[in-house]
Design a protein around this motif. Structure first.
Motif, PDB file in Angstrom:
ATOM      1  N   TRP A  12       0.835  -1.203   0.000  1.00  0.00           N
ATOM      2  CA  TRP A  12       0.000   0.000   0.000  1.00  0.00           C
ATOM      3  C   TRP A  12       0.872   1.257   0.000  1.00  0.00           C
ATOM      4  O   TRP A  12       0.577   2.231  -0.695  1.00  0.00           O
ATOM      5  CB  TRP A  12      -0.936  -0.005   1.211  1.00  0.00           C
ATOM      6  N   ALA A  13       1.950   1.237   0.768  1.00  0.00           N
ATOM      7  CA  ALA A  13       2.853   2.392   0.821  1.00  0.00           C
ATOM      8  C   ALA A  13       3.465   2.659  -0.552  1.00  0.00           C
ATOM      9  O   ALA A  13       3.527   3.809  -1.000  1.00  0.00           O
ATOM     10  CB  ALA A  13       3.948   2.161   1.857  1.00  0.00           C
ATOM     11  N   LEU A  14       3.904   1.601  -1.228  1.00  0.00           N
ATOM     12  CA  LEU A  14       4.490   1.786  -2.558  1.00  0.00           C
ATOM     13  C   LEU A  14       3.440   2.267  -3.550  1.00  0.00           C
ATOM     14  O   LEU A  14       3.695   3.187  -4.335  1.00  0.00           O
ATOM     15  CB  LEU A  14       5.131   0.490  -3.059  1.00  0.00           C
ATOM     16  N   LEU A  15       2.261   1.681  -3.509  1.00  0.00           N
ATOM     17  CA  LEU A  15       1.189   2.088  -4.422  1.00  0.00           C
ATOM     18  C   LEU A  15       0.823   3.555  -4.201  1.00  0.00           C
ATOM     19  O   LEU A  15       0.691   4.323  -5.157  1.00  0.00           O
ATOM     20  CB  LEU A  15      -0.039   1.193  -4.236  1.00  0.00           C
ATOM     21  N   SER A  16       0.699   3.950  -2.958  1.00  0.00           N
ATOM     22  CA  SER A  16       0.364   5.343  -2.641  1.00  0.00           C
ATOM     23  C   SER A  16       1.457   6.296  -3.123  1.00  0.00           C
ATOM     24  O   SER A  16       1.165   7.333  -3.725  1.00  0.00           O
ATOM     25  CB  SER A  16       0.172   5.518  -1.132  1.00  0.00           C
ATOM     26  N   ALA A  17       2.701   5.935  -2.856  1.00  0.00           N
ATOM     27  CA  ALA A  17       3.822   6.781  -3.286  1.00  0.00           C
ATOM     28  C   ALA A  17       3.883   6.858  -4.807  1.00  0.00           C
ATOM     29  O   ALA A  17       4.139   7.932  -5.371  1.00  0.00           O
ATOM     30  CB  ALA A  17       5.135   6.238  -2.730  1.00  0.00           C
ATOM     31  N   LEU A 101      -3.782  -2.819  -6.557  1.00  0.00           N
ATOM     32  CA  LEU A 101      -3.911  -2.126  -7.840  1.00  0.00           C
ATOM     33  C   LEU A 101      -5.173  -2.584  -8.568  1.00  0.00           C
ATOM     34  O   LEU A 101      -5.917  -1.760  -9.117  1.00  0.00           O
ATOM     35  CB  LEU A 101      -2.668  -2.372  -8.697  1.00  0.00           C
ATOM     36  N   ASP A 102      -5.423  -3.889  -8.554  1.00  0.00           N
ATOM     37  CA  ASP A 102      -6.645  -4.416  -9.176  1.00  0.00           C
ATOM     38  C   ASP A 102      -7.888  -3.851  -8.497  1.00  0.00           C
ATOM     39  O   ASP A 102      -8.852  -3.469  -9.160  1.00  0.00           O
ATOM     40  CB  ASP A 102      -6.674  -5.946  -9.115  1.00  0.00           C
ATOM     41  N   GLU A 103      -7.851  -3.804  -7.180  1.00  0.00           N
ATOM     42  CA  GLU A 103      -8.975  -3.258  -6.418  1.00  0.00           C
ATOM     43  C   GLU A 103      -9.212  -1.796  -6.794  1.00  0.00           C
ATOM     44  O   GLU A 103     -10.342  -1.369  -7.024  1.00  0.00           O
ATOM     45  CB  GLU A 103      -8.658  -3.384  -4.928  1.00  0.00           C
ATOM     46  N   LYS A 104      -8.129  -1.044  -6.886  1.00  0.00           N
ATOM     47  CA  LYS A 104      -8.212   0.371  -7.254  1.00  0.00           C
ATOM     48  C   LYS A 104      -8.797   0.541  -8.655  1.00  0.00           C
ATOM     49  O   LYS A 104      -9.581   1.444  -8.904  1.00  0.00           O
ATOM     50  CB  LYS A 104      -6.817   0.991  -7.188  1.00  0.00           C
ATOM     51  N   ASN A 105      -8.408  -0.347  -9.565  1.00  0.00           N
ATOM     52  CA  ASN A 105      -8.847  -0.249 -10.958  1.00  0.00           C
ATOM     53  C   ASN A 105     -10.151  -0.992 -11.242  1.00  0.00           C
ATOM     54  O   ASN A 105     -10.593  -1.039 -12.389  1.00  0.00           O
ATOM     55  CB  ASN A 105      -7.752  -0.772 -11.891  1.00  0.00           C
ATOM     56  N   GLY A 135     -19.914  -6.501 -11.692  1.00  0.00           N
ATOM     57  CA  GLY A 135     -19.817  -5.047 -11.791  1.00  0.00           C
ATOM     58  C   GLY A 135     -18.380  -4.566 -11.897  1.00  0.00           C
ATOM     59  O   GLY A 135     -18.085  -3.396 -11.657  1.00  0.00           O
ATOM     60  N   LYS A 136     -17.469  -5.473 -12.240  1.00  0.00           N
ATOM     61  CA  LYS A 136     -16.050  -5.129 -12.349  1.00  0.00           C
ATOM     62  C   LYS A 136     -15.487  -5.642 -13.666  1.00  0.00           C
ATOM     63  O   LYS A 136     -16.102  -6.473 -14.329  1.00  0.00           O
ATOM     64  CB  LYS A 136     -15.259  -5.752 -11.192  1.00  0.00           C
ATOM     65  N   LYS A 137     -14.307  -5.144 -14.000  1.00  0.00           N
ATOM     66  CA  LYS A 137     -13.589  -5.690 -15.149  1.00  0.00           C
ATOM     67  C   LYS A 137     -13.072  -7.066 -14.747  1.00  0.00           C
ATOM     68  O   LYS A 137     -12.569  -7.247 -13.640  1.00  0.00           O
ATOM     69  CB  LYS A 137     -12.408  -4.800 -15.525  1.00  0.00           C
ATOM     70  N   VAL A 138     -13.182  -8.021 -15.645  1.00  0.00           N
ATOM     71  CA  VAL A 138     -12.807  -9.395 -15.329  1.00  0.00           C
ATOM     72  C   VAL A 138     -11.499  -9.760 -16.025  1.00  0.00           C
ATOM     73  O   VAL A 138     -11.354  -9.568 -17.231  1.00  0.00           O
ATOM     74  CB  VAL A 138     -13.926 -10.376 -15.756  1.00  0.00           C
ATOM     75  N   ARG A 139     -10.565 -10.275 -15.233  1.00  0.00           N
ATOM     76  CA  ARG A 139      -9.335 -10.858 -15.770  1.00  0.00           C
ATOM     77  C   ARG A 139      -9.496 -12.367 -15.593  1.00  0.00           C
ATOM     78  O   ARG A 139      -9.433 -12.877 -14.480  1.00  0.00           O
ATOM     79  CB  ARG A 139      -8.106 -10.367 -15.022  1.00  0.00           C
ATOM     80  N   ALA A 140      -9.752 -13.047 -16.696  1.00  0.00           N
ATOM     81  CA  ALA A 140     -10.077 -14.473 -16.633  1.00  0.00           C
ATOM     82  C   ALA A 140      -8.856 -15.337 -16.914  1.00  0.00           C
ATOM     83  O   ALA A 140      -8.055 -15.042 -17.797  1.00  0.00           O
ATOM     84  CB  ALA A 140     -11.177 -14.796 -17.631  1.00  0.00           C
ATOM     85  N   LYS A 141      -8.771 -16.407 -16.145  1.00  0.00           N
ATOM     86  CA  LYS A 141      -7.748 -17.422 -16.362  1.00  0.00           C
ATOM     87  C   LYS A 141      -8.497 -18.704 -16.726  1.00  0.00           C
ATOM     88  O   LYS A 141      -9.219 -19.264 -15.900  1.00  0.00           O
ATOM     89  CB  LYS A 141      -6.917 -17.611 -15.097  1.00  0.00           C
TER      90      LYS A 141
END
Length: 181
Positions: A12-17, A101-105, A135-141
């Motif tokens: 979280w610290a790196l993402l925020s920075a 990052l996925d949560e944010k996006n 209700g989100k973008k899906v990254r499917a495997k």
């Protein structure tokens, strides 16, 4: 502090920075490259996790291995991890970073297992339906699993949607044995 909590905090610290410093794309690319390197080098992960190797040595190793791909700002973060004796958690921190990052996006990871290979059109249709459902973008495997006999199973975080023939047969067996059919 537990390892997972610490990993999430550092991520979280790196993402925020990275967001504030406007180097989010560079940080994400660097972490993806670092993740790939770590996945291909068990020895490097073992060294980073070793309590016998001091922080200065780990800092030197991180600099030698990642200075070309990390960029200066991510290298500062890697040095901090070594200084705080958290270099061994780097794979977990990168994983938590990706989750945040996925949560944010608004992206959700979904595992789809099917008894037969889905056509591109079927896969696209299923992904679109899952995007509408979540209700989100899906990254499917996608994964082929012949043991399903037919149909698909979908795993969305902790939820499993089982539309397989195998599951339906198991349910039918359960009802027949219970005398409810």
């Amino acid at each position: 502090m537990s390892s997972l909590i610490a990993s999430r905090r550092y991520a979280w610290a790196l993402l925020s920075a990275a967001e504030e410093g406007q180097f989010l794309d560079q940080a994400t690319d660097a972490l993806n490259s670092i993740k790939e390197t770590l996945a291909n080098s068990r020895d490097l992960v073992h060294v980073l996790r070793s309590p016998l190797i001091n922080g200065d040595k780990k800092t030197h190793i991180l600099e030698e291995v990642f200075k070309e791909i990390a960029g200066e700002k991510v290298m500062i973060f890697l040095r901090l991890l070594a200084h705080k004796k958290r270099a061994g958690q780097l794979p977990e921190i990168i994983g938590e970073y990706q989750k945040l990052l996925d949560e944010k996006n608004g992206v959700i990871n979904v595992s789809i297992n099917s008894a037969v290979m889905l056509s591109d059109e079927q896969a696209k249709d299923l992904v679109n339906k899952l995007a509408n459902y979540t209700g989100k973008k899906v990254r499917a495997k996608m994964k082929l699993e012949e043991a399903l006999l037919g149909g698909v199973t979908v795993k969305i975080e902790d939820t499993i949607i089982d539309g397989s023939v195998r599951h339906q047969l198991q349910m039918m067996k359960k009802f027949l044995l219970a005398g409810k059919l």
